[in-house]
Scaffold this active site. Sequence first.
Site, short mmCIF file in Angstrom:
data_model
loop_
_atom_site.label_atom_id
_atom_site.label_comp_id
_atom_site.label_asym_id
_atom_site.label_seq_id
_atom_site.Cartn_x
_atom_site.Cartn_y
_atom_site.Cartn_z
N ARG A 44 -28.31 20.32 -75.68
CA ARG A 44 -28.20 19.59 -76.95
C ARG A 44 -27.14 18.49 -76.83
O ARG A 44 -26.04 18.76 -76.34
CB ARG A 44 -27.81 20.54 -78.08
CG ARG A 44 -28.83 21.60 -78.40
CD ARG A 44 -28.25 22.63 -79.34
NE ARG A 44 -27.12 23.33 -78.72
CZ ARG A 44 -26.27 24.11 -79.38
NH1 ARG A 44 -26.40 24.27 -80.68
NH2 ARG A 44 -25.29 24.73 -78.74
N TYR A 144 -27.99 40.30 -78.63
CA TYR A 144 -26.83 39.96 -77.81
C TYR A 144 -26.58 41.10 -76.83
O TYR A 144 -27.06 42.22 -77.02
CB TYR A 144 -25.61 39.71 -78.69
CG TYR A 144 -25.81 38.62 -79.72
CD1 TYR A 144 -26.47 37.44 -79.39
CD2 TYR A 144 -25.36 38.78 -81.03
CE1 TYR A 144 -26.66 36.44 -80.34
CE2 TYR A 144 -25.55 37.79 -81.98
CZ TYR A 144 -26.20 36.62 -81.63
OH TYR A 144 -26.40 35.65 -82.57
N ASP A 175 -27.47 41.05 -69.99
CA ASP A 175 -27.80 39.68 -69.60
C ASP A 175 -28.00 39.57 -68.09
O ASP A 175 -28.93 38.90 -67.62
CB ASP A 175 -26.67 38.73 -70.01
CG ASP A 175 -26.69 38.40 -71.49
OD1 ASP A 175 -27.77 38.18 -72.04
OD2 ASP A 175 -25.60 38.38 -72.09
#
Length: 399
Positions: A44, A144, A175
């Site tokens: 972004r 998460y 993760d």
Amino acid sequence: MNDTQAKPRPLDGITVVSLEHAIAAPFCTRQLADLGARVIKIERPGAGDFARGYDERVDGLASHFVWTNRSKESVTLDIKQAAANQVVDRLLAKADVLVQNLAPGAAARMGLSFEALHERFPRLIVCDISGYGVGGPYEQKKAYDLLIQSEGGFLSVTGGPGDDQMAKAGCSIADIAAGMYAYTGVLSALMLRDKTGEGSRVDVSMLESLVEWMGYPLYYAYEGAPPPPRAGAAHATIYPYGPFPTGDGGTVMLGLQNEREWLLFCEKVLLQPALAFDERFSSNSLRSAHREELRAIIVASFAELSAEQVIERLDAAPIANAHVNDMAGVWAHPQLKARQRWSQVGSPAGELPALLPPGSNSAFAPRMDPIPALGEHTEQVLAELGYSPDEIQRLQGAR
């Protein structure tokens, strides 16, 4: 430059486009870059991957970002603009792999599902990483790392014995697990494409990745059997196996695996050979059942010794053991130094140390290129796609 640095890497010529943030997808794509892939990371404008802002511990850069983003090209692109779709299309037309871990459903809404892309780009591999996978009642839940550690049962077997003593892992294991399965999934999809000529979809769920790692406690609790108890840093079912204090204030980790080692431990480490025949400790199950009594004996014996003296005895026995290192101890670890496992990579903050990828190959050297500044490669990459400077400014969201 040595011979291996000059030789081709396995993924030379492979281009990966990533719409990624946080850890799971960036860890996957960084490892693809290690093997030579060109990774174009779309971020972004103004903010980028939000992991860039987690902390400033590495000379002003974020620790997570430094770890998972070397050897990539950062392109800032306002993907909410309709014109950005054309840029992504042009990138994917030249790419081999798309990796994304956007919010559930976001990639599909942007027309980036495998089904939508496969018709136009039949050789493209699409790797989708999510918390819970597509479908099912949890599909839209936020995911998460700590939440997946909880859902996947990891917290139930980690920490101290009380319900208020559960502990998460000190690193982002959910993760990391998802990133590893995504990495190997992409590699297998590339191998499959060599056989079929077509790309495929790799679907990776953080929950499923961590549950796979939970195989031992799951089977230990098969059909309602009691699960392994939380035992802190000790082993839940083998004893003595875990941390023990020493007389100099240090801690030594040790582990016994069988009765032969128990005899050696009593004779050569504790210097109490008769203890090996104490009925309370004559098998692993009895030692585990009487672990508090045995621990008191071991702690009393070690209280007269330094950590290094205990390790010397354990090595001489030989009994498996380890130092209980903090992060400073790992940075200075003599084994990593002796094997020359530390390299250097560039970054917006200058040269930084970086661990060479595990699993070194004698035929090539891993790619160890800089960590990119936000948008550092935007003009270069978009110019390659045929865009003019004015078009590039508009695509970055410039006003």
